[in-house]
Motif scaffolding. Structure first.
Motif, PDB file in Angstrom:
ATOM      1  N   ALA A  52       0.923  -1.110   0.153  1.00  0.00           N
ATOM      2  CA  ALA A  52       0.143   0.076   0.081  1.00  0.00           C
ATOM      3  C   ALA A  52       0.799   1.380  -0.206  1.00  0.00           C
ATOM      4  O   ALA A  52       0.729   2.132   0.773  1.00  0.00           O
ATOM      5  CB  ALA A  52      -0.990  -0.144   1.192  1.00  0.00           C
ATOM      6  N   GLY A  53       2.034   1.271  -0.658  1.00  0.00           N
ATOM      7  CA  GLY A  53       3.003   2.420  -0.801  1.00  0.00           C
ATOM      8  C   GLY A  53       3.765   2.600   0.322  1.00  0.00           C
ATOM      9  O   GLY A  53       4.637   1.907   0.557  1.00  0.00           O
ATOM     10  N   PHE A  85       6.153   3.195   6.613  1.00  0.00           N
ATOM     11  CA  PHE A  85       7.295   3.907   5.969  1.00  0.00           C
ATOM     12  C   PHE A  85       7.310   5.457   6.127  1.00  0.00           C
ATOM     13  O   PHE A  85       6.510   5.904   5.740  1.00  0.00           O
ATOM     14  CB  PHE A  85       7.674   3.362   4.745  1.00  0.00           C
ATOM     15  CG  PHE A  85       8.314   1.809   4.668  1.00  0.00           C
ATOM     16  CD1 PHE A  85       9.690   1.526   4.579  1.00  0.00           C
ATOM     17  CD2 PHE A  85       7.434   0.827   4.773  1.00  0.00           C
ATOM     18  CE1 PHE A  85       9.996   0.410   4.422  1.00  0.00           C
ATOM     19  CE2 PHE A  85       7.945  -0.446   5.046  1.00  0.00           C
ATOM     20  CZ  PHE A  85       9.191  -0.879   4.919  1.00  0.00           C
ATOM     21  N   ASP A  86       8.461   5.941   6.325  1.00  0.00           N
ATOM     22  CA  ASP A  86       8.723   7.493   6.216  1.00  0.00           C
ATOM     23  C   ASP A  86      10.118   7.685   5.534  1.00  0.00           C
ATOM     24  O   ASP A  86      11.037   7.245   6.320  1.00  0.00           O
ATOM     25  CB  ASP A  86       8.694   8.043   7.613  1.00  0.00           C
ATOM     26  CG  ASP A  86       8.466   9.539   7.456  1.00  0.00           C
ATOM     27  OD1 ASP A  86       8.540  10.236   6.366  1.00  0.00           O
ATOM     28  OD2 ASP A  86       8.649  10.404   8.656  1.00  0.00           O
ATOM     29  N   GLY A  87       9.997   8.360   4.274  1.00  0.00           N
ATOM     30  CA  GLY A  87      11.214   8.381   3.585  1.00  0.00           C
ATOM     31  C   GLY A  87      12.139   7.363   3.529  1.00  0.00           C
ATOM     32  O   GLY A  87      13.253   7.208   3.453  1.00  0.00           O
ATOM     33  N   GLY A  88      11.373   6.308   3.097  1.00  0.00           N
ATOM     34  CA  GLY A  88      12.181   4.796   2.760  1.00  0.00           C
ATOM     35  C   GLY A  88      12.593   4.110   4.000  1.00  0.00           C
ATOM     36  O   GLY A  88      13.262   3.013   3.698  1.00  0.00           O
ATOM     37  N   LYS A  89      12.208   4.698   5.186  1.00  0.00           N
ATOM     38  CA  LYS A  89      12.763   3.760   6.391  1.00  0.00           C
ATOM     39  C   LYS A  89      11.415   3.442   7.202  1.00  0.00           C
ATOM     40  O   LYS A  89      10.581   3.896   7.184  1.00  0.00           O
ATOM     41  CB  LYS A  89      13.642   4.782   7.367  1.00  0.00           C
ATOM     42  CG  LYS A  89      14.763   5.050   6.531  1.00  0.00           C
ATOM     43  CD  LYS A  89      15.676   5.799   7.566  1.00  0.00           C
ATOM     44  CE  LYS A  89      16.893   6.138   6.769  1.00  0.00           C
ATOM     45  NZ  LYS A  89      18.124   5.913   7.232  1.00  0.00           N
ATOM     46  N   VAL A  90      11.442   2.252   7.809  1.00  0.00           N
ATOM     47  CA  VAL A  90      10.517   1.841   8.814  1.00  0.00           C
ATOM     48  C   VAL A  90      10.337   2.695   9.898  1.00  0.00           C
ATOM     49  O   VAL A  90      11.039   2.791  10.617  1.00  0.00           O
ATOM     50  CB  VAL A  90      10.666   0.362   9.194  1.00  0.00           C
ATOM     51  CG1 VAL A  90       9.574   0.049  10.125  1.00  0.00           C
ATOM     52  CG2 VAL A  90      10.614  -0.513   8.071  1.00  0.00           C
TER      53      VAL A  90
END
Length: 128
Positions: free
Chosen positions: A75-76, A106-111
């Protein structure tokens, strides 16, 4: 690496029994929430707290504890893992099976966060 790839790698590490691989996507600010009613309920921050309060506790209390993934939904900025927990409580000798959903954000490619949503009743019954 896509968000889906990161979580796929986590579950592949789980299947191998590779705790370091499972914790790899967890950063120092990642929050990990175990559901209310679950034996390890609470929110933990960073890989050390997750290791100590979740995975080491499970290893101490259960034989054959396993998560079996049945679906992984992209879901992105959120990835949802659906599956089943099974195990046998070491103290009571009782086994359980419980359905579960894992919601990874995720936020900015990080969990950023993990949230467990689980049918805690069968797990609690196995600890009696």
């Amino acid at each position: 690496m896509s968000n889906m790839d990161v979580i796929t790698a986590h579950y592949e590490a789980s299947d191998r029994g590779d705790l370091d691989g499972m914790l790899a996507p967890i950063g120092p600010d990642t929050t990990w929430t175990e559901a209310a009613g679950f034996p390890y309920a609470g929110t933990y921050t960073g890989p050390d707290e997750v290791r100590r309060n979740v995975f080491e506790a499970i290893a101490r209390d259960w034989d054959g504890y396993q998560f079996t993934l049945s679906a992984l939904l992209d879901a992105g900025d959120s990835i949802v893992g659906l599956g089943t927990y099974t195990g046998t409580n070491r103290k009571s000798g009782k086994a359980f099976t419980a359905r579960v959903a894992h919601v990874w954000k995720f936020d900015g490619g990080k969990v950023a966060s993990f949230e467990q949503i689980v049918d805690s009743a069968p797990v609690a019954a196995a600890t009696d």
